[in-house]
Design an enzyme around this catalytic site. Structure first.
Site, PDB file in Angstrom:
ATOM      1  N   CYS A   2     -16.328   5.335   6.893  1.00 43.15           N
ATOM      2  CA  CYS A   2     -17.256   4.760   7.846  1.00 43.15           C
ATOM      3  C   CYS A   2     -18.680   5.074   7.429  1.00 43.15           C
ATOM      4  O   CYS A   2     -18.922   5.613   6.351  1.00 43.15           O
ATOM      5  CB  CYS A   2     -16.991   5.324   9.246  1.00 43.15           C
ATOM      6  SG  CYS A   2     -15.281   5.110   9.803  1.00 43.15           S
ATOM      7  N   LEU A  55     -14.896   1.547   9.616  1.00 45.21           N
ATOM      8  CA  LEU A  55     -13.946   0.871   8.750  1.00 45.21           C
ATOM      9  C   LEU A  55     -12.585   1.432   9.127  1.00 45.21           C
ATOM     10  O   LEU A  55     -12.265   2.583   8.814  1.00 45.21           O
ATOM     11  CB  LEU A  55     -14.260   1.137   7.274  1.00 45.21           C
ATOM     12  CG  LEU A  55     -13.282   0.539   6.247  1.00 45.21           C
ATOM     13  CD1 LEU A  55     -13.229  -0.972   6.360  1.00 45.21           C
ATOM     14  CD2 LEU A  55     -13.660   0.958   4.828  1.00 45.21           C
ATOM     15  N   ILE A  57      -9.047   2.632   9.202  1.00 44.41           N
ATOM     16  CA  ILE A  57      -8.050   3.011   8.200  1.00 44.41           C
ATOM     17  C   ILE A  57      -6.823   3.642   8.857  1.00 44.41           C
ATOM     18  O   ILE A  57      -5.695   3.268   8.573  1.00 44.41           O
ATOM     19  CB  ILE A  57      -8.648   4.008   7.179  1.00 44.41           C
ATOM     20  CG1 ILE A  57      -9.882   3.417   6.488  1.00 44.41           C
ATOM     21  CG2 ILE A  57      -7.593   4.423   6.159  1.00 44.41           C
ATOM     22  CD1 ILE A  57      -9.623   2.247   5.590  1.00 44.41           C
ATOM     23  N   SER A 380      -8.439   6.926  -7.019  1.00 44.51           N
ATOM     24  CA  SER A 380      -9.028   6.933  -8.359  1.00 44.51           C
ATOM     25  C   SER A 380      -8.712   8.243  -9.071  1.00 44.51           C
ATOM     26  O   SER A 380      -8.232   9.200  -8.464  1.00 44.51           O
ATOM     27  CB  SER A 380     -10.552   6.750  -8.269  1.00 44.51           C
ATOM     28  OG  SER A 380     -11.177   7.971  -7.899  1.00 44.51           O
TER      29      SER A 380
END
Length: 655
Positions: A2, A55, A57, A380
């Site tokens: 966020c 956002l 999730i 990643s």
């Protein structure tokens, strides 16, 4: 993932509604970090406003919305990030009888319950994740800011007159009325040296980045009352704690077994998501191991993503495709044209929000945009190099110093000049018009660029620290192009570890993990991903992996000329070595060629001497000379020019 923003003002200076509107505008300035929702909470009596961009999730319902208040009503939080071990923390609270009546299953609610029970410092020590947060304590009437251990998530703070402001990005602070930013020449000087603004500095005077692994307490918005940040975790302590284990005898495969087992657990915890997730896959050691662990933890093929370039010198896509095929992932590959990349360049200064000159920001941003078309979360391999000895400088700097130190100081300067003279001769021999004599001898063109750097390092170095910092610098002496180059001794970071039981190579790894990792690598990935509203996660930076890394002896990391031995040994169990073994490439682009080609007009406009002199920060003629030298092919000055161009582009956006 966020975005957070907020302010603490004198209570009588603005009405609660006015403060709410202001904080709302601050949050809206970073809407890309959280496109799903925006909310603001204001304590009108205290003059505190907290803003949040969401956002979604984990726990996509309203029960996961922020700003969020604790069950006791004492604490209100805005939180950016993830707490990966929150299910275990929640279960422990339930077993001890300290759990509230849960409203949902978000990690933010778990963290608030932990803070209610143990206080912020202890809650942070128990939480494994990536985060930046602001917490209002109504009982103490105090505001707290905190940041994760390795600096994965950003947090800026400062003052606008008498008002305290903070946010995930500088955009949020600039949206506050009365915030009048002034460029800090000291920060510019450090930026020119390293290609990023090192923490705790920001590009503006009076603004700071909260250091990783710390929290800050404010008892009032008055700057004079502010105390220094408090560390709840340090990398130096982690290295010291692992010293005994590093010196203990062990079987060659023992560390690989332990790393594989630990990463399996950590990756599983980072795959917790209520939205689709995947992985960035370059085909290198680190991203391949993370992807292998995801495959092992998933009942269906993991989504993997890579991009490639038509220029074979910089195209890792075939390696990624081969690894993806072996592991059986659901792989998506995008070949980026030169035009795609060049079209992105003018927008980079807005994406990165302060001068930032790691040119791999271009492929990273393009990769994030590709990935976001398919998933909302991507894991990643970031952090593997700094923790397990992956960078060439860990090998080269000590060896170079052993050679340089044998010569008297005067001879070193002569050696530097001699090596410098070799560069144009070698470049002449490498020209296509002369049949690329060096190429026929098997010497890569990149070796020419290293000759110029080595000549400067050799002539200036008085210690292995000088060699290391010289290799890590864009401009070893920013005064070459800066009007106000304020001396900063980077060796202070080296001396910080004088009492630690570490080798020179390990000292470099520690410094990189404290500086280059949070201020370059994590900035690059965070801004690129969040500009596309994509959450990125880095399992290697889980504190359990970081602390494990410092139990591994140097011989388990670097053997001969090969780094990351223990990571490679763990990966051997999942991917054949022949798919991985190749020279370290990095996420590079043909920058030198682009500056002479497709970006030439853009460069010429930004490097107009009149514009350069107008800012008062750079020496117009010195920069113009550097540009002419690059343009003629006498030298490749891509990294130096890119650093200046990103500064000039950013300055243009501020006008």
């Amino acid at each position: 993932m966020c975005g957070i923003a907020g302010a603490w003002i004198a209570p009588t200076s603005r009405s609660p509604d006015e403060l709410g509107d202001i904080v709302g505008r601050m949050a809206a300035a970073i809407a890309h970090r959280g496109p799903d929702a925006q909310a603001v909470w204001v304590d009108g009596e205290s003059g505190v406003g907290l803003g949040h961009r969401r956002l979604s999730i984990i726990d996509l319902s309203e029960a996961g919305a922020q700003p969020m208040r604790s069950a006791s009503g004492r604490f209100t939080i805005v939180f950016n990030g993830e707490i990966y071990n929150h299910p275990e923390l929640r279960e422990a609270l339930e077993q001890s009888g300290d759990a509230p009546a849960w409203r949902g299953h978000s990690d933010t609610e778990t963290l608030l319950a932990l803070i209610d029970r143990f206080g912020l410092d202890e809650a942070l020590k128990r939480s494994f994740g990536m985060f930046a947060l602001a917490l209002w304590d109504a009982r103490q009437r105090a505001l707290f800011l905190a940041r994760d251990r390795m600096g994965e998530k950003p947090l800026y703070y400062g003052w606008a007159g008498r008002d305290f402001v903070f946010g995930s990005e500088l955009k949020a602070l600039k949206a506050f009325p009365g915030f009048k930013p002034t460029v800090d020449p000291q920060s510019v000087s450090e930026y020119l040296r390293f290609g990023y603004v090192p923490s705790p500095r920001a590009i503006y005077k009076g603004v700071a980045k909260l250091p990783p692994g710390t929290w800050l307490r404010l008892a009032s918005p008055n700057a004079a009352d502010a105390k220094p940040p408090v560390a709840y975790w340090t990398l130096l302590d982690a290295a010291a704690a692992g010293a005994a284990a590093r010196s203990a005898p062990r079987d060659a495969g023992e560390d690989a077994d332990a790393l594989e087992k630990l990463l399996h657990k950590v990756v599983a915890s980072q795959m917790l998501s209520d939205v689709p997730l995947g992985a960035f896959l370059s085909g290198g050691v680190d991203s391949s191991l993370i992807t292998a662990m995801m495959q092992a933890n998933s009942p269906r093929p993991t989504r993997t993503f890579s991009i490639g370039f038509g220029d074979g010198r910089f195209n890792e896509a075939p390696y990624a495709k081969a690894v993806a095929k072996h592991l059986g992932t659901d792989h998506t590959e995008l070949t980026v044209s030169e035009r795609d990349a060049l079209d992105l360049v003018p927008a980079l200064s807005r994406v990165y929000d302060e001068p930032f000159a790691d040119s791999s920001q271009i492929p990273t941003t393009l990769l994030a945009r590709l990935t976001r078309q398919h998933v909302t979360v991507a894991l990643s391999g970031d952090g593997g190099d700094e923790l397990f000895g992956g960078y060439n400088r860990y090998l080269f700097a000590p060896a170079a110093w052993r050679g340089i130190s044998r010569a008297p100081a005067l001879a070193r300067r002569g050696l530097g000049a001699l090596v410098g003279l070799m560069e144009p001769v070698a470049r002449y021999a490498a020209a296509p018009s002369r049949g690329d004599l060096l190429g026929r001898l098997g010497l890569p063109g990149s070796m020419l660029d290293k000759l110029g750097k080595l000549s400067e390092v050799a002539g200036r170095s008085k210690s292995v620290a000088d060699v290391y910092f010289g290799l890590a610098s864009v401009f070893i002496d920013p005064a070459a192009v800066a009007r106000q180059s304020l001396f900063v001794d980077p060796n202070e970071a080296w001396r910080r570890f004088d009492g630690a039981d570490v080798s020179d190579a390990e000292r470099m790894m520690l410094i990189d993990a404290l500086t280059y990792l949070p201020d370059d690598i994590m900035v690059k990935v965070d801004r690129a991903a969040m500009s596309a509203s994509l959450e990125s996660r880095a399992p290697f930076l889980d504190p359990r992996v970081v602390e494990f890394a410092w139990t591994v002896p140097l011989s388990g990391k670097i053997v001969g000329s090969i780094g990351k031995r223990v990571v490679r040994d763990a990966l051997d169990r999942h991917v054949p070595r022949e798919l991985i073994d190749r020279p370290k490439q990095g996420f590079g682009i043909p920058l030198d060629d682009w500056l002479r080609g497709g970006l030439k007009d853009w460069v010429a406009t930004l490097l107009d001497p009149a514009k350069l002199n107008q800012s008062g920060l750079l020496k117009g003629e010195a920069v113009a000379k550097l540009w002419r030298s690059h343009l003629s092919g006498r030298r490749n000055a891509g990294p130096q020019l890119w650093t200046i161009l990103m500064l000039q582009s950013w300055l243009g956006d501020q006008a």
